[in-house]
Design a protein around this motif. Structure first.
Motif: not given
Length: 193
Positions: A102-115, A163-171
């Protein structure tokens, strides 16, 4: 500031200038979809109180933007046209694999929205600087500030919950992917297309 890897071709504004009615209709629906995204995040992740509070405020803001754009359409003697598919968003949403926690899904949705908000901000900046219609240029200048705030809010929540490092890499990976998408766009009278 936005971190976009490929800026919009400035000639896109020429397409917009010849199709103001179409761009306003597309923009109205972008605002409606942004409000829907915020509602969806609240419904999907209600246990994240700070996210829910921000999404409540965002729904109000985005629907007020929808009204502002709709009012511009009416002022010009037009009516809101029909919604069309958004090639940009449809392509973007193919980047992250489906599933995961669920956390991964949420992070992905937040990154899509940010972009999406970052690209909207960049497009609004172009419109505010290049449109010959000065009243509409000023309208887009005001909206540009709002979109920048939304971009940073979504990215901030992704970093807070993942995870900040992982999120920044995905971003960064998502930004690279988006740049490839943009090579085939900027040819239509849509906010993202």
């Amino acid at each position: 500031m936005l971190g976009l890897k490929l800026p919009t071709d400035p000639r896109w504004v020429n397409i917009v200038e010849k199709n103001i009615e179409d761009i306003l209709t597309d923009h109205a629906y972008c605002e409606q979809k942004a409000a829907s995204t915020a509602i969806s995040l609240m419904v999907s992740f209600p246990e994240y109180t700070d996210l829910v509070k921000e999404m409540i405020a965002l729904v109000k803001e985005e629907i007020s933007h929808f009204k502002m754009v709709h009012d511009k359409i009416l002022e010009r003697g037009w009516v809101l046209g029909r919604d069309r598919k958004d090639d940009y968003v449809n392509a973007l949403l193919k980047f992250f694999p489906k599933g995961g926690s669920r956390t991964t899904q949420m992070v992905h949705r937040l990154l899509y929205a940010a972009l999406i908000e970052a690209r909207s901000c960049e497009r609004f900046r172009l419109l505010s600087e290049k449109l010959q219609d000065k009243e509409l240029a000023e309208f887009y200048r005001k909206l540009m500030v709002s979109e920048a705030n939304h971009y940073t809010m979504f990215l901030g929540f992704a970093r807070q919950y993942g995870d900040r490092k992982e999120v920044d890499e995905k971003w960064q990976q998502l930004l690279d992917f988006e740049a490839e998408i943009m090579k085939d766009l900027s040819k239509k009278e849509t906010i993202h297309g």
